[in-house]
Design a protein around this motif. Structure first.
Motif, PDB file in Angstrom:
ATOM      1  N   LYS A  19       0.829  -1.214   0.000  1.00  0.00           N
ATOM      2  CA  LYS A  19       0.000   0.000   0.000  1.00  0.00           C
ATOM      3  C   LYS A  19       0.858   1.256   0.000  1.00  0.00           C
ATOM      4  CE  LYS A  19      -3.887  -2.029   2.476  1.00  0.00           C
ATOM      5  NZ  LYS A  19      -4.601  -2.049   3.760  1.00  0.00           N
ATOM      6  N   ARG A  20       1.947   1.215   0.739  1.00  0.00           N
ATOM      7  CA  ARG A  20       2.799   2.394   0.861  1.00  0.00           C
ATOM      8  C   ARG A  20       3.495   2.721  -0.454  1.00  0.00           C
ATOM      9  NH1 ARG A  20       6.372   2.306   5.878  1.00  0.00           N
ATOM     10  NH2 ARG A  20       4.417   2.970   6.784  1.00  0.00           N
ATOM     11  N   ARG A  21       3.943   1.720  -1.199  1.00  0.00           N
ATOM     12  CA  ARG A  21       4.733   1.951  -2.408  1.00  0.00           C
ATOM     13  C   ARG A  21       3.944   1.863  -3.703  1.00  0.00           C
ATOM     14  NH1 ARG A  21       8.390   4.898  -2.175  1.00  0.00           N
ATOM     15  NH2 ARG A  21       9.233   4.014  -4.058  1.00  0.00           N
ATOM     16  N   LEU A  22       2.667   1.467  -3.638  1.00  0.00           N
ATOM     17  CA  LEU A  22       1.886   1.247  -4.856  1.00  0.00           C
ATOM     18  C   LEU A  22       1.800   2.501  -5.713  1.00  0.00           C
ATOM     19  CD1 LEU A  22      -0.009  -0.645  -6.485  1.00  0.00           C
ATOM     20  CD2 LEU A  22      -1.876   0.349  -5.193  1.00  0.00           C
ATOM     21  N   ARG A  23       1.411   3.624  -5.131  1.00  0.00           N
ATOM     22  CA  ARG A  23       1.216   4.843  -5.906  1.00  0.00           C
ATOM     23  C   ARG A  23       2.524   5.306  -6.538  1.00  0.00           C
ATOM     24  NH1 ARG A  23      -0.724  10.314  -3.190  1.00  0.00           N
ATOM     25  NH2 ARG A  23       1.414  10.158  -2.455  1.00  0.00           N
ATOM     26  N   ALA A  24       3.618   5.277  -5.786  1.00  0.00           N
ATOM     27  CA  ALA A  24       4.903   5.735  -6.326  1.00  0.00           C
ATOM     28  C   ALA A  24       5.367   4.861  -7.489  1.00  0.00           C
ATOM     29  CB  ALA A  24       5.951   5.758  -5.226  1.00  0.00           C
ATOM     30  N   VAL A  25       5.250   3.564  -7.332  1.00  0.00           N
ATOM     31  CA  VAL A  25       5.701   2.649  -8.398  1.00  0.00           C
ATOM     32  C   VAL A  25       4.825   2.804  -9.635  1.00  0.00           C
ATOM     33  CG1 VAL A  25       5.921   0.219  -9.027  1.00  0.00           C
ATOM     34  CG2 VAL A  25       6.761   0.991  -6.828  1.00  0.00           C
ATOM     35  N   LEU A  26       3.504   2.854  -9.452  1.00  0.00           N
ATOM     36  CA  LEU A  26       2.604   2.974 -10.608  1.00  0.00           C
ATOM     37  C   LEU A  26       2.770   4.310 -11.319  1.00  0.00           C
ATOM     38  CD1 LEU A  26      -0.736   1.305  -9.479  1.00  0.00           C
ATOM     39  CD2 LEU A  26       0.933   0.480 -11.124  1.00  0.00           C
ATOM     40  N   LEU A  27       2.873   5.402 -10.590  1.00  0.00           N
ATOM     41  CA  LEU A  27       3.027   6.711 -11.236  1.00  0.00           C
ATOM     42  C   LEU A  27       4.353   6.832 -11.973  1.00  0.00           C
ATOM     43  CD1 LEU A  27       1.466   9.159  -8.638  1.00  0.00           C
ATOM     44  CD2 LEU A  27       0.587   8.536 -10.878  1.00  0.00           C
ATOM     45  N   THR A  28       5.418   6.337 -11.380  1.00  0.00           N
ATOM     46  CA  THR A  28       6.717   6.387 -12.047  1.00  0.00           C
ATOM     47  C   THR A  28       6.703   5.556 -13.323  1.00  0.00           C
ATOM     48  OG1 THR A  28       7.783   6.646  -9.906  1.00  0.00           O
ATOM     49  CG2 THR A  28       9.181   5.991 -11.735  1.00  0.00           C
ATOM     50  N   ALA A  29       6.178   4.354 -13.228  1.00  0.00           N
ATOM     51  CA  ALA A  29       6.128   3.481 -14.407  1.00  0.00           C
ATOM     52  C   ALA A  29       5.208   4.060 -15.480  1.00  0.00           C
ATOM     53  CB  ALA A  29       5.669   2.092 -14.011  1.00  0.00           C
ATOM     54  N   ALA A  30       4.037   4.543 -15.076  1.00  0.00           N
ATOM     55  CA  ALA A  30       3.070   5.065 -16.053  1.00  0.00           C
ATOM     56  C   ALA A  30       3.607   6.285 -16.783  1.00  0.00           C
ATOM     57  CB  ALA A  30       1.760   5.394 -15.357  1.00  0.00           C
ATOM     58  N   THR A  31       4.221   7.215 -16.070  1.00  0.00           N
ATOM     59  CA  THR A  31       4.734   8.409 -16.750  1.00  0.00           C
ATOM     60  C   THR A  31       5.879   8.074 -17.691  1.00  0.00           C
ATOM     61  OG1 THR A  31       6.147   8.889 -14.840  1.00  0.00           O
ATOM     62  CG2 THR A  31       4.015  10.004 -14.941  1.00  0.00           C
ATOM     63  N   THR A  32       6.735   7.147 -17.292  1.00  0.00           N
ATOM     64  CA  THR A  32       7.843   6.758 -18.170  1.00  0.00           C
ATOM     65  C   THR A  32       7.324   6.036 -19.402  1.00  0.00           C
ATOM     66  OG1 THR A  32       9.237   6.554 -16.220  1.00  0.00           O
ATOM     67  CG2 THR A  32      10.060   5.576 -18.256  1.00  0.00           C
ATOM     68  N   ILE A  33       6.360   5.148 -19.215  1.00  0.00           N
ATOM     69  CA  ILE A  33       5.794   4.408 -20.352  1.00  0.00           C
ATOM     70  C   ILE A  33       5.074   5.361 -21.292  1.00  0.00           C
ATOM     71  CG2 ILE A  33       4.061   2.691 -21.001  1.00  0.00           C
ATOM     72  CD1 ILE A  33       4.882   1.219 -18.357  1.00  0.00           C
ATOM     73  N   MET A  34       4.288   6.280 -20.738  1.00  0.00           N
ATOM     74  CA  MET A  34       3.580   7.244 -21.590  1.00  0.00           C
ATOM     75  C   MET A  34       4.561   8.138 -22.353  1.00  0.00           C
ATOM     76  SD  MET A  34       0.455   6.689 -21.455  1.00  0.00           S
ATOM     77  CE  MET A  34      -0.515   5.560 -20.504  1.00  0.00           C
ATOM     78  N   GLY A  35       5.684   8.459 -21.739  1.00  0.00           N
ATOM     79  CA  GLY A  35       6.694   9.259 -22.425  1.00  0.00           C
ATOM     80  C   GLY A  35       7.393   8.491 -23.538  1.00  0.00           C
ATOM     81  N   LEU A  36       7.486   7.176 -23.409  1.00  0.00           N
ATOM     82  CA  LEU A  36       8.144   6.360 -24.437  1.00  0.00           C
ATOM     83  C   LEU A  36       7.222   5.979 -25.591  1.00  0.00           C
ATOM     84  CD1 LEU A  36      10.240   3.951 -22.192  1.00  0.00           C
ATOM     85  CD2 LEU A  36      11.143   5.662 -23.761  1.00  0.00           C
ATOM     86  N   LEU A  37       5.915   6.006 -25.380  1.00  0.00           N
ATOM     87  CA  LEU A  37       4.982   5.549 -26.414  1.00  0.00           C
ATOM     88  C   LEU A  37       5.089   6.306 -27.737  1.00  0.00           C
ATOM     89  CD1 LEU A  37       1.722   4.637 -24.475  1.00  0.00           C
ATOM     90  CD2 LEU A  37       3.373   3.116 -25.542  1.00  0.00           C
ATOM     91  N   PRO A  38       5.163   7.646 -27.760  1.00  0.00           N
ATOM     92  CA  PRO A  38       5.283   8.315 -29.063  1.00  0.00           C
ATOM     93  C   PRO A  38       6.525   7.905 -29.838  1.00  0.00           C
ATOM     94  CG  PRO A  38       4.704   9.899 -27.366  1.00  0.00           C
ATOM     95  CD  PRO A  38       5.005   8.606 -26.680  1.00  0.00           C
ATOM     96  N   THR A  39       7.630   7.735 -29.133  1.00  0.00           N
ATOM     97  CA  THR A  39       8.860   7.313 -29.810  1.00  0.00           C
ATOM     98  C   THR A  39       8.775   5.855 -30.233  1.00  0.00           C
ATOM     99  OG1 THR A  39      10.082   8.858 -28.423  1.00  0.00           O
ATOM    100  CG2 THR A  39      11.362   7.198 -29.585  1.00  0.00           C
ATOM    101  N   ALA A  40       8.191   5.012 -29.387  1.00  0.00           N
ATOM    102  CA  ALA A  40       8.142   3.573 -29.671  1.00  0.00           C
ATOM    103  C   ALA A  40       7.250   3.262 -30.860  1.00  0.00           C
ATOM    104  CB  ALA A  40       7.653   2.826 -28.441  1.00  0.00           C
ATOM    105  N   TYR A  41       6.104   3.924 -30.964  1.00  0.00           N
ATOM    106  CA  TYR A  41       5.161   3.607 -32.033  1.00  0.00           C
ATOM    107  C   TYR A  41       5.207   4.582 -33.194  1.00  0.00           C
ATOM    108  CZ  TYR A  41       3.372  -0.081 -29.120  1.00  0.00           C
ATOM    109  OH  TYR A  41       3.261  -1.219 -28.378  1.00  0.00           O
ATOM    110  N   GLY A  42       6.133   5.531 -33.147  1.00  0.00           N
ATOM    111  CA  GLY A  42       6.356   6.402 -34.291  1.00  0.00           C
ATOM    112  C   GLY A  42       5.284   7.452 -34.490  1.00  0.00           C
ATOM    113  N   GLY A  44       4.089  10.899 -34.933  1.00  0.00           N
ATOM    114  CA  GLY A  44       4.759  12.152 -35.264  1.00  0.00           C
ATOM    115  C   GLY A  44       6.090  11.941 -35.953  1.00  0.00           C
ATOM    116  N   GLY A  45       6.353  10.756 -36.444  1.00  0.00           N
ATOM    117  CA  GLY A  45       7.610  10.462 -37.119  1.00  0.00           C
ATOM    118  C   GLY A  45       8.261   9.242 -36.507  1.00  0.00           C
ATOM    119  N   SER A  46       9.009   8.538 -37.310  1.00  0.00           N
ATOM    120  CA  SER A  46       9.610   7.301 -36.833  1.00  0.00           C
ATOM    121  C   SER A  46      11.114   7.315 -37.071  1.00  0.00           C
ATOM    122  CB  SER A  46       8.988   6.113 -37.560  1.00  0.00           C
ATOM    123  OG  SER A  46       9.575   4.918 -37.130  1.00  0.00           O
ATOM    124  N   ASP A  47      11.834   6.807 -36.120  1.00  0.00           N
ATOM    125  CA  ASP A  47      13.273   6.634 -36.245  1.00  0.00           C
ATOM    126  C   ASP A  47      13.559   5.141 -36.165  1.00  0.00           C
ATOM    127  OD1 ASP A  47      15.986   6.746 -36.254  1.00  0.00           O
ATOM    128  OD2 ASP A  47      16.192   7.931 -34.413  1.00  0.00           O
TER     129      ASP A  47
END
Length: 129
Positions: A19-42, A44-47
């Motif tokens: 319970k103590r660490r759930l919010r921190a772990v989920l928010l950190t993972a979610a923000t990082t994953i959401m930040g990687l999605l545009p680059t991962a799936y191209g 706005g452009g693909s590299d």
């Protein structure tokens, strides 16, 4: 584990830590994953060099989050059961239901009874900590 050593039950300690660490772990993972999605799936452009790396990082982070939140606390709980001797009892009871013949089930139950008796006898004669 420290809280369990202080007198709290292992289940309560694992639940409180989750319970103590759930919010921190989920928010950190979610923000990082959401930040990687545009680059991962191209979007706005693909590299072609960076997209596979971002995709593998995002899916690896999802996998690591699941392991951190569910698998590791489960492993700790099972390890504490192993230490207390209850894990052995669980294995024998599962084997009783999986074995096909009645003879094997009876043998397994007799072994379970003998080992339970030995564990209880050992716990009764152990010096208190």
């Amino acid at each position: 584990i420290q809280r369990a050593m202080e007198g709290m039950s292992m289940r309560e300690a694992i639940m409180q830590a989750g319970k103590r660490r759930l919010r921190a772990v989920l928010l950190t993972a979610a923000t990082t994953i959401m930040g990687l999605l545009p680059t991962a799936y191209g979007w706005g452009g693909s590299d072609p060099f960076v997209a596979p790396m971002a995709l593998s990082l995002a899916w690896g982070l999802i996998f690591a989050t699941v392991i951190t939140l569910y698998i590791i606390p489960s492993i700790i709980a099972v390890g504490m059961l192993w230490v207390s001797g209850l894990f052995l009892a669980m294995i024998f009871l599962i084997l009783v239901f999986l074995l096909p013949s009645i003879f094997a089930k009876v043998i397994c139950l007799l072994l379970f009874a003998a080992l339970s008796f030995l564990l209880l006898r050992k716990a009764r004669h152990a010096e208190p900590i």
